[in-house]
Structure formats: C-alpha cells, structure tokens
Design a protein around this motif. Structure first.
Motif, PDB file in Angstrom:
ATOM      1  N   GLN A   1      11.435   5.777   5.861  1.00 14.82           N
ATOM      2  CA  GLN A   1      11.627   6.974   6.688  1.00 14.82           C
ATOM      3  C   GLN A   1      10.855   6.852   8.007  1.00 14.82           C
ATOM      4  N   LEU A   2       9.678   6.254   7.959  1.00 19.86           N
ATOM      5  CA  LEU A   2       8.945   5.996   9.202  1.00 19.86           C
ATOM      6  C   LEU A   2       9.692   4.979  10.052  1.00 19.86           C
ATOM      7  N   ARG A   3      10.032   3.863   9.439  1.00 19.17           N
ATOM      8  CA  ARG A   3      10.687   2.762  10.152  1.00 19.17           C
ATOM      9  C   ARG A   3      11.993   3.205  10.801  1.00 19.17           C
ATOM     10  N   ASP A   4      12.781   3.999  10.069  1.00 18.58           N
ATOM     11  CA  ASP A   4      14.106   4.409  10.537  1.00 18.58           C
ATOM     12  C   ASP A   4      14.078   5.733  11.297  1.00 18.58           C
ATOM     13  N   LEU A   5      12.871   6.293  11.474  1.00 22.98           N
ATOM     14  CA  LEU A   5      12.682   7.560  12.204  1.00 22.98           C
ATOM     15  C   LEU A   5      13.475   8.696  11.565  1.00 22.98           C
ATOM     16  N   THR A   6      13.486   8.712  10.227  1.00 23.50           N
ATOM     17  CA  THR A   6      14.208   9.750   9.491  1.00 23.50           C
ATOM     18  C   THR A   6      13.265  10.645   8.685  1.00 23.50           C
ATOM     19  N   LEU A   7      11.981  10.572   8.963  1.00 23.66           N
ATOM     20  CA  LEU A   7      11.025  11.424   8.256  1.00 23.66           C
ATOM     21  C   LEU A   7      11.371  12.889   8.520  1.00 23.66           C
ATOM     22  N   PRO A   8      11.475  13.717   7.474  1.00 18.60           N
ATOM     23  CA  PRO A   8      11.856  15.127   7.673  1.00 18.60           C
ATOM     24  C   PRO A   8      10.896  15.854   8.620  1.00 18.60           C
ATOM     25  N   PRO A   9      11.417  16.822   9.376  1.00 22.77           N
ATOM     26  CA  PRO A   9      10.574  17.564  10.327  1.00 22.77           C
ATOM     27  C   PRO A   9       9.313  18.152   9.698  1.00 22.77           C
ATOM     28  N   LYS A  10       9.413  18.635   8.466  1.00 24.29           N
ATOM     29  CA  LYS A  10       8.242  19.193   7.789  1.00 24.29           C
ATOM     30  C   LYS A  10       7.154  18.146   7.641  1.00 24.29           C
ATOM     31  N   GLU A  11       7.536  16.897   7.309  1.00 26.35           N
ATOM     32  CA  GLU A  11       6.563  15.827   7.146  1.00 26.35           C
ATOM     33  C   GLU A  11       6.014  15.365   8.494  1.00 26.35           C
TER      34      GLU A  11
ATOM     35  N   SER B   1      -0.305   7.126  -0.043  1.00 24.46           N
ATOM     36  CA  SER B   1       0.706   6.133  -0.389  1.00 24.46           C
ATOM     37  C   SER B   1       2.098   6.567   0.038  1.00 24.46           C
ATOM     38  N   ASN B   2       2.374   7.868   0.015  1.00 21.52           N
ATOM     39  CA  ASN B   2       3.716   8.340   0.351  1.00 21.52           C
ATOM     40  C   ASN B   2       3.718   9.540   1.296  1.00 21.52           C
ATOM     41  N   TRP B   3       2.682   9.663   2.096  1.00 24.64           N
ATOM     42  CA  TRP B   3       2.658  10.733   3.089  1.00 24.64           C
ATOM     43  C   TRP B   3       1.808  10.333   4.292  1.00 24.64           C
ATOM     44  N   GLY B   4       2.100  10.989   5.404  1.00 21.55           N
ATOM     45  CA  GLY B   4       1.246  10.934   6.583  1.00 21.55           C
ATOM     46  C   GLY B   4       0.666  12.308   6.823  1.00 21.55           C
ATOM     47  N   GLU B   5      -0.496  12.346   7.473  1.00 24.02           N
ATOM     48  CA  GLU B   5      -1.187  13.620   7.652  1.00 24.02           C
ATOM     49  C   GLU B   5      -2.280  13.448   8.692  1.00 24.02           C
ATOM     50  N   GLY B   6      -2.582  14.522   9.400  1.00 24.43           N
ATOM     51  CA  GLY B   6      -3.742  14.525  10.283  1.00 24.43           C
ATOM     52  C   GLY B   6      -3.755  13.389  11.279  1.00 24.43           C
ATOM     53  N   PHE B   7      -2.632  13.152  11.958  1.00 23.11           N
ATOM     54  CA  PHE B   7      -2.495  12.106  12.982  1.00 23.11           C
ATOM     55  C   PHE B   7      -2.514  10.694  12.402  1.00 23.11           C
ATOM     56  N   CYS B   8      -2.307  10.557  11.097  1.00 21.32           N
ATOM     57  CA  CYS B   8      -2.325   9.249  10.437  1.00 21.32           C
ATOM     58  C   CYS B   8      -0.973   8.992   9.770  1.00 21.32           C
ATOM     59  N   LEU B   9      -0.349   7.848  10.098  1.00 21.10           N
ATOM     60  CA  LEU B   9       0.939   7.484   9.499  1.00 21.10           C
ATOM     61  C   LEU B   9       0.783   6.411   8.436  1.00 21.10           C
ATOM     62  N   LEU B  10       0.001   5.369   8.749  1.00 19.00           N
ATOM     63  CA  LEU B  10      -0.268   4.266   7.832  1.00 19.00           C
ATOM     64  C   LEU B  10      -1.782   4.100   7.734  1.00 19.00           C
TER      65      LEU B  10
ATOM     66  N   THR C   1       0.806  -1.220   0.000  1.00 19.62           N
ATOM     67  CA  THR C   1       0.000   0.000   0.000  1.00 19.62           C
ATOM     68  C   THR C   1       0.842   1.274   0.000  1.00 19.62           C
ATOM     69  N   HIS C   2       1.913   1.293   0.798  1.00 18.76           N
ATOM     70  CA  HIS C   2       2.715   2.507   0.955  1.00 18.76           C
ATOM     71  C   HIS C   2       4.046   2.406   0.223  1.00 18.76           C
ATOM     72  N   ASP C   3       4.502   3.552  -0.286  1.00 21.66           N
ATOM     73  CA  ASP C   3       5.770   3.591  -1.006  1.00 21.66           C
ATOM     74  C   ASP C   3       6.931   3.217  -0.082  1.00 21.66           C
ATOM     75  N   ARG C   4       7.903   2.523  -0.638  1.00 19.37           N
ATOM     76  CA  ARG C   4       9.029   2.056   0.162  1.00 19.37           C
ATOM     77  C   ARG C   4       9.801   3.210   0.808  1.00 19.37           C
ATOM     78  N   ALA C   5      10.075   4.273   0.055  1.00 20.52           N
ATOM     79  CA  ALA C   5      10.861   5.384   0.602  1.00 20.52           C
ATOM     80  C   ALA C   5      10.174   6.002   1.812  1.00 20.52           C
ATOM     81  N   TYR C   6       8.860   6.197   1.702  1.00 19.07           N
ATOM     82  CA  TYR C   6       8.105   6.759   2.839  1.00 19.07           C
ATOM     83  C   TYR C   6       8.132   5.800   4.019  1.00 19.07           C
ATOM     84  N   TRP C   7       7.853   4.517   3.768  1.00 19.56           N
ATOM     85  CA  TRP C   7       7.842   3.547   4.855  1.00 19.56           C
ATOM     86  C   TRP C   7       9.198   3.479   5.546  1.00 19.56           C
TER      87      TRP C   7
END
Length: 300
Positions: free
Chosen positions: A65-75, A123-132, A57-63
């Motif tokens: 970044q979540l898994r490795d806790l490297t999601l940019p501060p803006k995201e 697929s490649n973003w989180g928003e509004g208290f939703c990650l997956l 369901t979700h793009d690998r790059a986004y996942w």
C-alpha cells in the motif's frame, strides 16, 4: 572515521506545517562542516533499501500500500503526511542509511544517520510521521545476515518507541528499552522489554539519574553485541511537544553517558537522530550537533 548518512531527500519539502522540523536535516551537517567537526568525506548518501529487506520487518500488505500509494486516507492521517512516491523513497533511503551505518559502526565503533529514528512505524502501520521503522529494519538485517546475535535498542526520544516494541515483541534477540514521557504521544502504548515512563516536567538531573542507574545494568544483563541508539532531542524544555524540562547541557550529558557506555564495552552503536520540535531551530540543531561532537571526542 565518523560516517554519517545524509541525502538531500531527507529535507524534502512537505506541505505547510511540516517544513520547519525538516530544516534540521540540512542544518545539522552544515553546522558540523562549518565547525570542522566533519568534512564532506564523513557524509555518505544511501540508496533505497530493497523490498526484500523491508519485508523482513513490515507486513507485505502494508508495504505494498505504501509502494503503490494506495494506503487508505485514514491511515495516511495517522502518519500525518500525505503519501507520495517521494516520501516513500525518502523512508527507503533512511532505512538503507541506517543499515549502512551498522557496517560502518562495526568498522569504526559508531555511525550516524542524520534522519531516522522512525520508531512509531509498526509491522503493519505508520504513525507519527513514520512510515518504515529504520532501526527495526536494520536490526532484522543484522540478525538475518548473522552479523549480530543480541541487540539492544536504546530509545531516549520523548515519545515511546511503540512501533519498535510491537515489531520485536516476540524476538528475544532484540531487547527494546524506551524511556519516554508517560502522558505523551502515543497515547496507546505498546510494551517494550523495558519501559521507563517519565512524569511531565521531569528535569535533567532526574532524567540522568534514572538513565545512569538503568543502562549499565541492561548492558551487563543483556550482553548485546550491537546497540541502536535513538537520540531524540524532544526531551528539551524548549520542545513544543516534549513536556519535559531537560536542558541542552543535560541532553549532551545523556549522549555522553550512552556513548561512553557503548565504547567502554566495545559495542558498535548506530545512532539515528529522532525527534526535535523546539520553537527555535537553533536549539534543535545545537542539541543534535552535540551528539556528533560527543561521538567525535570519544571515538576519534
């Protein structure tokens, strides 16, 4: 048996300003146990969903970044929560709880996730208290496993299911139906297969009239063999973010109608609870518990 996904991690403490809405995840099963609507046997604790299934369901790059806790501060700001390993685990368990609920729904007709309804995650973003996106992950799981061929997602949270719409934009096997506040978050909407925008201050009578005119036609036209229902209670007049004027009684009537349609057509339904931000936590818990009470009366 009414099976309900619940884990203490659902109510995981968050930074100040986010803790109040999380209380409902413990209070809902507590209230249902107190009333005798359920027993501890109705509750199950899901494991984290596998990375393989997330990537359906979700793009690998986004996942990653979540898994490795490297999601940019803006995201992270777009999500609304500071990223942590515990928060990612929470989302993984919620997603697996919804998948497990699909299997239970196929056995018993209906199943619940106390949390879930994370419909703003695309697929490649989180928003509004939703990650997956738990119901999107579960819908893709059903398709991949050959457990469903035609899926209907009924999203009656006050906010558009923008992430769900984006994920399934090019998936004919999944029909996305979102009935939501027109002038509410997200302010950049995606295109569901059917969007029904509601004006501010829409009351319960109007809400129910639109729903009862729309849903039976959809079921007849789409002929789904599985339904996901996002039963957010942020449509309430008491909700701080909702902008609609729906009473608790009309919210219960909404659930009664949706679930009775599922049962009438013998279509398994998985229910995730979605949003609820009334000032008084008792209003949130009562409205959510009504969904379980209705299901228990209809199915068991």
């Amino acid at each position: 048996m009414l099976k309900i996904a619940f884990d203490p991690i659902y109510a995981h403490p968050l930074p100040e300003g986010h803790r109040f809405p999380m209380l409902k995840y413990e209070l809902i099963p507590g209230q249902l146990l107190h009333e005798g609507v359920i027993t501890p046997d109705n509750l199950f604790s899901p494991q984290p969903v596998s990375e393989e299934i997330v990537l359906w369901t979700h793009d690998r790059a986004y996942w990653e970044q979540l898994r490795d806790l490297t999601l940019p501060p803006k995201e992270q700001r777009r999500i609304g929560f500071p990223l942590s390993a515990r928060l990612v685990e929470r989302e993984l368990r919620i997603a697996q709880g919804t998948i497990d609920g699909c299997h239970y729904a196929m056995e018993y007709g209906i199943a619940f996730n106390v949390a879930g309804g994370t419909h703003h995650a695309g697929s490649n973003w989180g928003e509004g208290f939703c990650l997956l996106n738990d119901q999107a992950i579960a819908a893709n799981y059903l398709l991949k496993k050959g457990l469903a061929k035609s899926i209907l997602i009924i999203d009656l949270d006050v906010h558009q299911g923008n992430g769900t719409a984006e994920i399934f934009e090019h998936t004919p096997a999944v029909f996305t139906f979102s009935m939501h506040g027109d002038k509410n978050f997200p302010f950049r909407k995606e295109r569901s297969d059917l969007d029904v925008p509601l004006a501010d201050d829409t009351d319960g009578e109007t809400f129910l009239k639109i729903l009862t005119e729309t849903l039976p036609k959809l079921i007849t036209e789409q002929k789904p063999d599985f339904i996901f229902y996002l039963s957010g209670v942020d449509i309430l007049a008491t909700d701080k973010l909702g902008k609609l004027k729906v009473s608790i009684a009309d919210c219960k009537a909404r659930d009664q109608f949706v679930l009775s349609q599922c049962k009438l057509h013998n279509i398994p339904v998985q229910v995730s609870m979605g949003g609820g931000y009334s000032t008084d936590i008792r209003d949130i818990v009562e409205a959510h518990c009504n969904t379980y009470r209705v299901a228990n009366d209809l199915y068991f």
